[in-house]
Design a protein around this motif. Structure first.
Motif, short mmCIF file in Angstrom:
data_model
loop_
_atom_site.label_atom_id
_atom_site.label_comp_id
_atom_site.label_asym_id
_atom_site.label_seq_id
_atom_site.Cartn_x
_atom_site.Cartn_y
_atom_site.Cartn_z
N HIS A 57 -12.80 23.97 39.34
CA HIS A 57 -12.03 24.14 40.64
C HIS A 57 -12.77 25.41 41.33
N VAL A 59 -12.71 28.46 43.18
CA VAL A 59 -11.71 29.48 43.07
C VAL A 59 -11.74 30.48 44.14
N THR A 209 -16.51 28.53 33.26
CA THR A 209 -16.82 29.16 34.40
C THR A 209 -18.21 29.42 34.79
N VAL A 256 -8.06 27.12 35.10
CA VAL A 256 -7.07 28.12 35.32
C VAL A 256 -7.04 28.80 33.83
N LEU A 259 -9.51 31.59 33.88
CA LEU A 259 -9.21 32.66 34.83
C LEU A 259 -8.06 33.56 34.20
N ALA A 323 -6.67 29.35 45.01
CA ALA A 323 -6.29 29.57 43.55
C ALA A 323 -5.95 31.09 43.83
N SER A 325 -4.72 33.78 40.73
CA SER A 325 -4.73 34.58 39.45
C SER A 325 -4.25 35.88 39.27
N SER A 336 -2.33 31.60 36.51
CA SER A 336 -3.25 31.03 37.51
C SER A 336 -2.69 29.70 38.16
N ALA A 338 -3.84 26.44 40.93
CA ALA A 338 -5.12 26.09 41.80
C ALA A 338 -4.60 24.86 42.65
#
Length: 372
Positions: A57, A59, A209, A256, A259, A323, A325, A336, A338
């Motif tokens: 996603h 973020v 990531t 998530v 994160l 998002a 976190s 986290s 999203a």
């Protein structure tokens, strides 16, 4: 804070956000060695493909925490001085008196007084923050536009200042973090994206990531729907987008799970030193993009409820995606969340966003995720 995860309560809270009108959302909460993951709603409103908790996603400004950590690493190495004027490093980008007055710290905590470049890069947003006079046209026009960061920085530096260097409250501005990206490149000899990838993302073992080099989100992901306060109806998918418009200020793609891992490690002193973490948690008042005054540190801000422990982290939005976190101060509990719809609030007759059931449902989910 209870060291327990109530799966039924968390599942219900996620479903409530979807029922309130969110297309799709997914979340992960960790407490010590326990983990809960959940998702509700759809990743594609046409095919009804469901969201899942492992999706990648965009973020948004959570990227700033990664960039701030990278800068603090260079402070620890002695290559950057937190209270050194940015004009010493980047005299052409921030020339003259302002370059001498604005320090690296002021960029990281948004007290530089430098304006946001976004309304200049996106002409239909020129009237921001007067939302009723803005429009979404520039979002479509810039889908595949490749901006150079110095082009955007020059827009922010040339715009009227929003405050005096070091003055409070500061004003949140992406211009600050694009300058930090150029600073990283200046002192490391490589791009900010490569440095952050090697020394923050890979150091933390975040396999899902990345700072993207192209407009696509690779791997399983949701579409990302932008409503722009009811002006895009039905909301439009912006998941394919060139993120050079925000770069080291907000282009990160993550999950998530990644994160949570990152914030847990950061607050445990495994990404930067304990002394650097203390600097990151020294806050000043800053006016957010929503016009609220928040406490903001160096790429981190706190969230707390009466009688509860403080959580630290960051939120973020880009076109269609959002998002949040956060992790407890000891790093043991992380959450986290999203979402795949943004700017869902419509404007009232005064041009202000009206309350929406999503707002309270999301706030309730955040409370359950943090405090049980």
């Amino acid at each position: 804070m209870r060291n327990t995860l109530d799966s039924a309560q968390l599942n219900a809270a996620v479903e409530n956000v979807h029922r309130a009108g969110m297309h799709g959302l997914f979340a992960e909460v960790r407490d010590g060695d326990k983990t809960w993951r959940g998702a509700a709603g759809v990743a594609d409103v046409d095919t009804r493909r469901p969201v899942t908790a492992d999706m990648r996603h965009r973020v948004g400004s959570i990227t700033k925490t990664f960039t701030a950590a990278a800068v603090l690493q260079q402070v620890e190495s002695g290559r950057i001085g937190l209270d050194t004027p940015i004009g010493r490093y980047l005299p052409k980008l921030v020339p003259g008196i302002r370059g001498d007055a604005i320090t690296v710290r002021m960029l990281i905590n948004h007290t530089s007084g430098l304006a946001e470049y976004l309304p200049y890069a996106y002409p239909s947003l020129k009237a921001f923050p007067v939302l009723a006079d803005t429009g979404p046209q520039s979002m479509d026009g810039n889908r595949l536009t490749r901006f150079h960061p110095t082009e955007l920085i020059e827009m922010g530096v040339a715009a009227p200042a929003v405050g005096a260097p070091g003055g409070t409250p500061g004003v949140y501005s992406n211009t600050n973090y694009l300058l930090l990206g150029e600073l990283l490149e200046q002192v490391t000899g490589t791009t900010a994206e490569r440095y952050i990838t090697r020394n923050v993302i890979e150091r933390a073992g975040l396999d899902d990531t990345e700072l993207p080099a192209d407009p696509y989100v690779n791997g399983p992901h949701s579409l990302m729907y932008e409503a722009w306060f009811g002006m895009i109806d039905p909301p439009r998918d912006y998941s394919v987008y060139d993120m050079s418009w925000v770069g080291p200020a907000g282009s990160l793609i993550s999950t998530v799970a990644d994160l949570n891992r990152f914030l847990g490690m950061l607050l445990a002193g495994e990404i930067v030193s304990r002394s650097s973490l203390e600097q990151m948690q020294r806050t000043v008042p800053v006016v957010s993009q929503e016009g609220k005054v928040i406490d903001y540190g160096l790429g981190l801000h706190p969230m707390e409820a009466p009688g509860q422990v403080t959580f630290w982290g960051h939120g973020g939005t880009v076109w269609g995606a959002g998002a949040l976190s956060m992790a407890s101060a000891d790093g043991k509990r992380q959450m986290s969340v999203a979402v795949n719809l943004q700017r869902w609030n419509r404007l009232d007759s005064a041009g202000k966003p009206q309350p929406h059931p999503i707002d309270e449902a999301l706030a309730a989910l955040h409370r359950v995720a943090m405090y049980g």
